[in-house]
Write a protein that holds these residues in place. Structure first.
Motif, PDB file in Angstrom:
ATOM      1  N   TRP A  31       0.837  -1.285  -0.153  1.00 22.57           N
ATOM      2  CA  TRP A  31       0.182   0.034  -0.087  1.00 22.57           C
ATOM      3  C   TRP A  31       0.656   1.285  -0.015  1.00 22.57           C
ATOM      4  O   TRP A  31       0.501   2.069  -0.445  1.00 22.57           O
ATOM      5  N   MET A  52     -10.151  -9.118  -3.637  1.00 21.62           N
ATOM      6  CA  MET A  52      -9.153  -8.412  -3.008  1.00 21.62           C
ATOM      7  C   MET A  52      -8.935  -9.299  -1.532  1.00 21.62           C
ATOM      8  O   MET A  52      -9.946  -9.419  -1.054  1.00 21.62           O
ATOM      9  N   SER A  54      -6.506  -8.221   1.618  1.00 24.10           N
ATOM     10  CA  SER A  54      -5.635  -7.016   1.955  1.00 24.10           C
ATOM     11  C   SER A  54      -5.242  -7.118   3.368  1.00 24.10           C
ATOM     12  O   SER A  54      -6.264  -7.662   4.386  1.00 24.10           O
ATOM     13  N   LYS A  56      -3.371  -4.789   6.706  1.00 23.28           N
ATOM     14  CA  LYS A  56      -2.713  -3.575   6.891  1.00 23.28           C
ATOM     15  C   LYS A  56      -2.577  -3.452   8.441  1.00 23.28           C
ATOM     16  O   LYS A  56      -2.983  -4.169   9.387  1.00 23.28           O
ATOM     17  N   ALA A  98      -1.676  -5.935  -0.392  1.00 28.10           N
ATOM     18  CA  ALA A  98      -2.896  -6.043  -1.094  1.00 28.10           C
ATOM     19  C   ALA A  98      -2.697  -7.020  -2.385  1.00 28.10           C
ATOM     20  O   ALA A  98      -1.754  -6.842  -2.893  1.00 28.10           O
TER      21      ALA A  98
END
Length: 135
Positions: A31, A52, A54, A56, A98
């Motif tokens: 990202w 997707m 992802s 984080k 991602a």
């Protein structure tokens, strides 16, 4: 606000200011590699024609998935299926990665036959998978 429909991984990467994908049906990126401050402090509503996954690490904004707010705090994983609407507002530089892949990549595989049964790709789940990092 209108929904931005993103039909290909190449189109998505171009919109984010990233290099074209090495393969048209799958990509993985950090990202942090998103180019430019113009992606921060604005709300965007998107629907992808691909999956997707992802992850984080830091709080960097908010996400609404379908009609519900996604629990998007530190250390989360998010799963989105093709055609689902996600509204995001990025307030700071995100940290994480991602993975995007088109359904054609897995269409004739056992995963392609089972993936619709994985509820974490569904609007029915209102909470992200929370992760912790051992140091």
């Amino acid at each position: 606000m209108s929904i931005i429909k993103i039909k290909s991984i190449s189109e998505m990467k171009k919109m984010l200011g990233l290099e074209p994908p090495k393969h048209p049906l799958i990509t993985l990126f950090n990202w942090k590699d998103i180019a430019g401050e113009e992606y921060y402090n604005r709300e965007v509503q998107v629907a992808f024609d691909f999956y997707m996954i992802s992850q984080k690490k830091l709080p960097c904004g908010s996400v609404r998935y379908g009609r519900n707010n996604y629990d998007f705090e530190e250390g989360v994983m998010m799963f989105i299926a093709p055609g689902q609407v996600m509204t995001s507002s990025v307030e700071a530089e995100p940290e994480g990665w991602a993975l995007f892949f088109h359904p054609d990549l897995i269409r004739k595989t056992s995963l392609g036959k089972k993936i619709s049964g994985y509820t974490f790709f569904s609007y029915d789940v209102h909470e992200a998978l929370h992760l912790s990092e051992e140091e």
